[in-house]
Motif scaffolding. Structure first.
Motif, PDB file in Angstrom:
ATOM      1  N   SER A 326       0.843  -1.200   0.000  1.00 58.78           N
ATOM      2  CA  SER A 326       0.000   0.000   0.000  1.00 58.78           C
ATOM      3  C   SER A 326       0.877   1.249   0.000  1.00 58.78           C
ATOM      4  N   SER A 327       0.334   2.347  -0.528  1.00 56.29           N
ATOM      5  CA  SER A 327       1.045   3.626  -0.515  1.00 56.29           C
ATOM      6  C   SER A 327       0.037   4.759  -0.491  1.00 56.29           C
ATOM      7  N   CYS A 328       0.417   5.840   0.189  1.00 56.76           N
ATOM      8  CA  CYS A 328      -0.412   7.048   0.186  1.00 56.76           C
ATOM      9  C   CYS A 328      -0.173   7.870  -1.081  1.00 56.76           C
ATOM     10  N   ASP A 329       0.872   7.518  -1.823  1.00 55.18           N
ATOM     11  CA  ASP A 329       1.152   8.156  -3.105  1.00 55.18           C
ATOM     12  C   ASP A 329       1.329   7.042  -4.129  1.00 55.18           C
ATOM     13  N   TYR A 365      -4.493   0.902  -0.284  1.00 57.36           N
ATOM     14  CA  TYR A 365      -5.424  -0.106   0.205  1.00 57.36           C
ATOM     15  C   TYR A 365      -6.773   0.523   0.553  1.00 57.36           C
ATOM     16  N   GLY A 366      -6.725   1.667   1.268  1.00 57.59           N
ATOM     17  CA  GLY A 366      -7.963   2.335   1.656  1.00 57.59           C
ATOM     18  C   GLY A 366      -8.918   1.356   2.311  1.00 57.59           C
ATOM     19  N   ARG A 377      -0.625   0.355   9.711  1.00 57.74           N
ATOM     20  CA  ARG A 377       0.159   1.575   9.594  1.00 57.74           C
ATOM     21  C   ARG A 377       0.891   1.558   8.259  1.00 57.74           C
ATOM     22  N   CYS A 378       0.612   2.564   7.441  1.00 53.82           N
ATOM     23  CA  CYS A 378       1.249   2.628   6.126  1.00 53.82           C
ATOM     24  C   CYS A 378       2.737   2.953   6.294  1.00 53.82           C
ATOM     25  N   ARG A 379       3.572   2.268   5.550  1.00 50.47           N
ATOM     26  CA  ARG A 379       5.026   2.452   5.644  1.00 50.47           C
ATOM     27  C   ARG A 379       5.609   2.945   4.323  1.00 50.47           C
ATOM     28  N   CYS A 380       4.809   3.680   3.573  1.00 48.14           N
ATOM     29  CA  CYS A 380       5.258   4.105   2.246  1.00 48.14           C
ATOM     30  C   CYS A 380       6.208   5.298   2.296  1.00 48.14           C
ATOM     31  N   ASP A 381       6.265   6.024   3.419  1.00 49.86           N
ATOM     32  CA  ASP A 381       7.135   7.188   3.582  1.00 49.86           C
ATOM     33  C   ASP A 381       6.743   8.349   2.672  1.00 49.86           C
TER      34      ASP A 381
END
Length: 383
Positions: A326-329, A365-366, A377-381
């Motif tokens: 998963s990623s926030c970007d 993922y949302g 906890r997202c770990r995408c940095d």
């Protein structure tokens, strides 16, 4: 057994390391150079000895001007013109080739393999070197012999081992499948020909492609059936199993993410990359499996909701999309499509922007992943 130390975790500047004098000397002895394949940047490779060429080469030698090379990091083989597509190691270093892919996991892995390969006191030969290993594709089956590109020993020193070492030495434990598995009572069957919805796209001539962005089926996220679509094989809105797929591979990412998937070629925006497949289960079975996982102390879930009463569970049986993080970007998105030939709902992972070779694939993922709770906890940095 060989192990792999994630190059991004070592805090080592491999670009600086492979430019050292002893590396350049060993590179000349071992025929390590920079190879150029059309569409890609220069990449570390080794010229294959003539006696091994017949074993690893893809097809006959195109001309006397070509030589066979195997690339570090990907273990791919190619015929290269030695007068234009091959540059010796020291000339490539002077031109800064080693600095062009610092942010790419595969390129860093390639440089780390070069450093290990040329270390004179240790025999660090990547698995499959000169033997043309048969990498698994989504059309092949998973087995104990699944070869991961970075299964080699980079450094033996204990100080280079990370807290994730035990995890990366363990391949993900699941059975590789390529289509969703349904229970017997819900088995998918092909619809009668007169019940399959067809688009109204105009027929094309010759090798022209059809059923593009203005296809009525495509706009409804409904795939065409190549057997009934007016454009047949020219249709580009085919079911997932008929689409061409880019070259992607599982790698150990580290940074708390564990395993992930990276691109082994440039992927254009809008390209279908993989299908999220698994076992199709109902709500009651889903709840039972979640409680079972909780009792076992498992914190990772691989479930996606297809409908209010149907879930895909890829924990024990799944495809390569199971490993996409998963990623926030994100550079990908998960979209639900309906197969016109069977009415089956399926989930595909599509690129939402251009993805470069070596970049990690990720989608948000949302609420798409069923079972992700507040402890996720997202770990995408990403900022």
């Amino acid at each position: 057994t060989s192990t792999f130390t994630d190059p991004t975790q070592l805090n080592i500047d491999f670009a600086q390391l492979v430019s050292q004098h002893w590396i350049t000397e060993e590179a000349e002895k071992q025929r390590v150079m920079w190879g150029k394949v059309r569409g890609h940047a220069h990449w570390p490779a080794q010229l294959v000895p003539a006696k091994n060429t017949k074993v690893v080469a893809k097809g006959p030698r195109p001309s006397p001007h070509h030589c066979c090379a195997m690339f570090f990091g990907t273990i791919e083989i190619a015929w290269l013109r030695h007068d234009s597509e091959v540059i010796n190691w020291i000339d490539g270093i002077k031109r800064g080739f080693q600095n062009r892919g610092k942010k790419q996991v595969l390129f860093q892995a390639a440089l780390s393999q070069v450093a290990a390969f040329l270390e004179p006191t240790v025999n660090n030969v990547p698995y499959g070197w000169w033997t043309r290993p048969e990498y698994l594709t989504e059309r092949e089956s998973m087995s104990e012999a699944w070869i991961w590109p970075q299964d080699l020993e980079v450094f033996r020193e204990e100080e280079f081992r990370t807290s994730d070492e035990l995890m990366k030495e363990r391949r993900p434990k699941f059975r590789m499948i390529y289509r969703n598995i349904y229970p017997r009572e819900r088995r998918i069957r092909r619809l009668p020909k007169d019940e399959i919805p067809n688009c109204e796209c105009p027929r094309t001539r010759g090798k022209e492609t059809a059923c593009g962005e203005d296809c009525m089926n495509r706009m409804m996220r409904l795939t065409c059936d190549p057997h009934t679509c007016p454009n047949g094989e020219s249709c580009t809105n085919k079911a997932f199993q008929f689409l061409e797929r880019p070259n992607i591979r599982p790698v150990f990412i580290g940074n708390g993410k564990g395993w992930g998937v990276v691109a082994c070629e440039h992927i254009r925006k809008g390209t279908f990359t993989a299908e999220y497949v698994g076992e199709i289960i109902g709500v009651e079975e889903c709840e039972r499996r979640l409680w079972e996982s909780k009792y076992r102390g498992e914190s990772d879930y691989y479930m996606m909701e297809l409908s209010s009463d149907t879930i895909i569970d890829a924990r024990d049986k799944g495809g390569v999309a199971r490993l996409i993080n998963s990623s926030c970007d994100p550079n990908c998105e998960a979209l639900m499509w309906q197969d016109a030939a069977t009415n089956e709902m399926r989930i595909g992972i599509f690129a939402i922007r251009d993805i470069e070779l070596g970049d990690e694939l990720a989608y948000d993922y949302g609420f798409q992943d069923f079972g992700v709770n507040q402890s996720f906890r997202c770990r995408c940095d990403a900022p």
